[in-house]
Design a protein around this motif. Structure first.
Motif, mmCIF file in Angstrom:
data_model
loop_
_atom_site.group_PDB
_atom_site.id
_atom_site.type_symbol
_atom_site.label_atom_id
_atom_site.label_comp_id
_atom_site.label_asym_id
_atom_site.label_seq_id
_atom_site.Cartn_x
_atom_site.Cartn_y
_atom_site.Cartn_z
ATOM 1 N N TYR A 111 -4.189 4.751 -11.862
ATOM 2 C CA TYR A 111 -4.738 3.400 -11.711
ATOM 3 C C TYR A 111 -6.255 3.457 -11.606
ATOM 4 C CZ TYR A 111 -4.399 4.848 -6.776
ATOM 5 O OH TYR A 111 -4.497 5.531 -5.579
ATOM 6 N N ASP A 125 -2.114 -1.310 -17.543
ATOM 7 C CA ASP A 125 -0.987 -2.057 -16.978
ATOM 8 C C ASP A 125 0.362 -1.379 -17.188
ATOM 9 O OD1 ASP A 125 -0.943 -2.346 -19.707
ATOM 10 O OD2 ASP A 125 -1.394 -4.488 -19.691
ATOM 11 N N GLY A 166 -0.161 -8.234 -13.675
ATOM 12 C CA GLY A 166 0.229 -7.887 -12.313
ATOM 13 C C GLY A 166 -0.489 -8.699 -11.264
ATOM 14 N N ASN A 167 -0.351 -8.292 -10.024
ATOM 15 C CA ASN A 167 -0.949 -9.010 -8.899
ATOM 16 C C ASN A 167 -2.469 -9.015 -9.033
ATOM 17 O OD1 ASN A 167 -1.767 -9.904 -6.277
ATOM 18 N ND2 ASN A 167 0.170 -9.183 -5.437
ATOM 19 N N GLN A 196 -5.529 -5.276 -6.165
ATOM 20 C CA GLN A 196 -5.166 -5.703 -7.517
ATOM 21 C C GLN A 196 -4.330 -4.631 -8.209
ATOM 22 O OE1 GLN A 196 -8.510 -6.156 -10.118
ATOM 23 N NE2 GLN A 196 -7.289 -6.848 -11.870
ATOM 24 N N THR A 197 -3.313 -5.050 -8.949
ATOM 25 C CA THR A 197 -2.485 -4.118 -9.710
ATOM 26 C C THR A 197 -3.208 -3.695 -10.987
ATOM 27 O OG1 THR A 197 -0.424 -5.063 -8.861
ATOM 28 C CG2 THR A 197 -0.286 -3.803 -10.910
ATOM 29 N N CYS A 227 0.383 1.939 -11.533
ATOM 30 C CA CYS A 227 1.322 2.242 -10.449
ATOM 31 C C CYS A 227 0.809 3.405 -9.617
ATOM 32 C CB CYS A 227 2.697 2.599 -11.004
ATOM 33 S SG CYS A 227 3.597 1.198 -11.706
ATOM 34 N N CYS A 282 3.608 -0.249 -7.167
ATOM 35 C CA CYS A 282 2.515 -0.435 -8.124
ATOM 36 C C CYS A 282 1.394 -1.297 -7.558
ATOM 37 C CB CYS A 282 3.062 -1.022 -9.419
ATOM 38 S SG CYS A 282 4.345 0.007 -10.201
ATOM 39 N N MET A 283 0.779 -0.796 -6.495
ATOM 40 C CA MET A 283 -0.427 -1.396 -5.924
ATOM 41 C C MET A 283 -0.169 -2.769 -5.313
ATOM 42 S SD MET A 283 -3.162 -0.118 -8.816
ATOM 43 C CE MET A 283 -4.588 -0.325 -7.750
ATOM 44 N N ASP A 311 2.373 -4.781 -6.529
ATOM 45 C CA ASP A 311 3.712 -5.184 -6.957
ATOM 46 C C ASP A 311 4.740 -4.092 -6.660
ATOM 47 O OD1 ASP A 311 3.387 -7.726 -8.967
ATOM 48 O OD2 ASP A 311 1.650 -6.393 -9.130
ATOM 49 N N ARG A 319 10.764 -7.811 -10.160
ATOM 50 C CA ARG A 319 9.425 -7.583 -9.607
ATOM 51 C C ARG A 319 9.234 -8.471 -8.391
ATOM 52 N NH1 ARG A 319 4.418 -9.606 -13.226
ATOM 53 N NH2 ARG A 319 2.854 -9.837 -11.597
ATOM 54 N N GLN A 343 6.475 -9.351 -4.844
ATOM 55 C CA GLN A 343 5.187 -9.215 -4.187
ATOM 56 C C GLN A 343 5.330 -9.625 -2.735
ATOM 57 O OE1 GLN A 343 2.389 -11.636 -6.378
ATOM 58 N NE2 GLN A 343 2.357 -10.276 -8.164
#
Length: 494
Positions: A215, A229, A257-258, A269-270, A273, A289-290, A292, A309, A311
């Motif tokens: 990431y 992503d 993602g988020n 922030q995503t 992963c 994944c950060m 998510d 998925r 959050q």
């Protein structure tokens, strides 16, 4: 005598080269930089805390609220059998893998092979000097895999740090032959986008697939530009590991993602992963994944697909890792609040942040969903000079129970029961007192895993620990024997 190897791999032919004899002595002498552990990959230096926090820490020790500096304490059902301090590799200790009578321990400077045939008296077999954080580690058959998530001059074990803004920099996966545990050989390297922070094995008879998590892209990084992503999928032929190569980069977050803050304050922030746990028997994986948490269908291991998925924008900051229960009906996600470098196990942070999130899995096949049930956090407060947060753990395969052992950095090792998803509880623990009463010094248990009757922990600062647990809730696990264990490739224990 312990042998220390510094294997190399040529960038073009990727042929293995033997390490020079006598490197143990060289490591401790004034030698060229390539022969010494590389401090550029290590965590940040100690951070001074305020005088009030330091005073509170010392008062808590005097009052018996926390253990004294470096004092070892544990519950009545846990015994500390052994510790091997760091030897030639002085970097930060990281993850663990197991095979037969051996434990393989990652370190930011390389990895160590231990003989654990006598858990109460483990023995160092070999130490391999190959700097490159985090050196996340796993094994399958005669192959050992090592993650490099720090930008290096090249893919050799003599590389030095180099800015990721330079196109020639290298990050990715390294592959070793461990058919001779005393003399591991470096046989292959695969560069991956944004490096390899962690990796997950999905082994088959002829090939091993690796899901590479990484990431933090930047427009200034030639080999790690946004959007980032997805994950890299590497195929490694067992009979010809030198042919290992990236075969796909599946996009897991087509919407990005988020977004993190400021949309979701306090959430990272995503941009990829952090870690993925595969459950090959169920053709399922869980990704942390950060920003998510995801469920992934891995019926085709070369083409994983997200099926659900979730959050948590209230209490989770950084989705760090995942663990299934034995039946695959639950998954525990961890939140690495503060990146593992902060004191978060205290009243100020509270019980729901920097904790585990327990989710039940409902539905079947590609219609499975994640349903939140509760949080779990160690019930023992830590000092403001102790980095403490949920980190790596594994199941203890007790019959009829969902029990996990888990590392919490300087919070130590916790054994806890989540059979009732809504009401988890700790049943045992092991910890040391703070490394310092004046500064926040990075340390504590990185990983704590159960393997063939014992708990093994890699303490970032103090070394390799072996624990035993004697409890009616976990005793049934002692009969379970595994030939190999990579915790991020969840086995069928029964």
């Amino acid at each position: 005598m312990t042998s220390l190897h510094r294997p190399r791999v040529r960038r073009r032919s990727l042929g293995a080269a033997a390490a020079a004899l006598g490197l143990v002595a060289a490591l401790f002498m004034a030698q060229p930089a390539a022969a010494t552990p590389d401090p550029g990959d290590h965590p940040a230096a100690a951070k001074e805390v305020g005088p009030d926090q330091a005073a509170d820490t010392r008062a808590a020790i005097r009052n018996g609220e926390i253990p004294g500096k470096d004092e070892v304490v544990h519950s009545d059902n846990v015994r500390h059998l052994a510790n091997i301090p760091k030897q030639a590799l002085l970097g930060t200790n990281s993850d663990l893998a197991f095979q037969g009578k051996y434990a393989f321990a990652g370190n930011y400077d390389g990895f160590v092979v231990y003989d654990i045939s006598r858990p109460e008296a483990p023995r160092t077999v070999s130490q391999v000097l190959c700097p490159g954080s985090q050196n996340d580690i796993s094994v399958s058959g005669d192959l050992l895999f090592l993650s490099t998530d720090s930008s290096r001059t090249d893919d050799s074990c003599s590389s030095t740090p180099q800015p990721a803004t330079e196109k020639s920099s290298w990050e990715g996966m390294k592959v070793f032959d461990i058919s001779d545990k005393a003399h591991p050989r470096y046989v292959a390297a695969v560069e991956t986008s944004c490096g390899s922070h962690t990796h997950t094995l999905v082994p088959e008879r002829r090939n091993v697939y690796l899901y590479v998590s990484s990431y933090a892209p930047s427009a200034t990084f030639p080999d790690c530009r946004p959007p980032h992503d997805g994950i890299s999928v590497i195929k490694v032929p067992r009979a010809a590991p030198e042919k290992a190569a990236v075969v796909d980069f599946p996009v897991l977050f087509p919407d990005g993602g988020n977004p993190g803050g400021p949309t979701n304050p306090g959430v990272v922030q995503t941009t990829g992963c952090h870690d993925i746990t595969a459950f090959p028997k169920l053709k399922l994986a869980a990704g942390a994944c950060m920003g998510d948490g995801v469920l992934i269908d891995i019926a085709d291991p070369a083409a994983p697909k997200v099926i659900d998925r979730v959050q948590d924008n209230v209490n989770f900051s950084f989705w760090h890792s995942a663990t299934f229960n034995e039946r695959g009906s639950k998954v525990v996600f961890t939140d690495e609040l503060g990146g593992g470098g902060a004191a978060t196990c205290n009243d100020r942070v509270g019980p729901d942040r920097g904790a585990d999130g327990i989710y039940d899995i409902t539905g079947k096949g590609t219609h499975r969903k994640l349903a939140f049930k509760s949080y779990y956090k160690i019930p023992r407060h830590q000092a403001d000079t102790e980095n403490c947060v949920a980190h790596n753990g594994s199941l203890i395969p007790a019959k009829g129970r969902d029990i996990m052992v888990q590392a919490w950095y300087q919070g130590g090792v916790s054994v806890w029961d989540f059979t009732d998803s809504a009401h988890p509880r700790e049943i045992g623990y092991f910890e040391r007192g703070p490394i310092s009463t004046d500064s926040l010094v990075s340390g504590g248990a990185w990983s704590a895993y159960y393997y063939n009757g014992h708990i093994y922990s890699n303490d970032m600062a103090k070394g390799f620990d072996v624990l035993a647990i004697d409890d009616r809730l976990t005793d049934s696990a002692k009969s379970v024997r595994m030939r190999e264990l990579n915790v991020q490739t969840q086995p069928d224990y029964r």
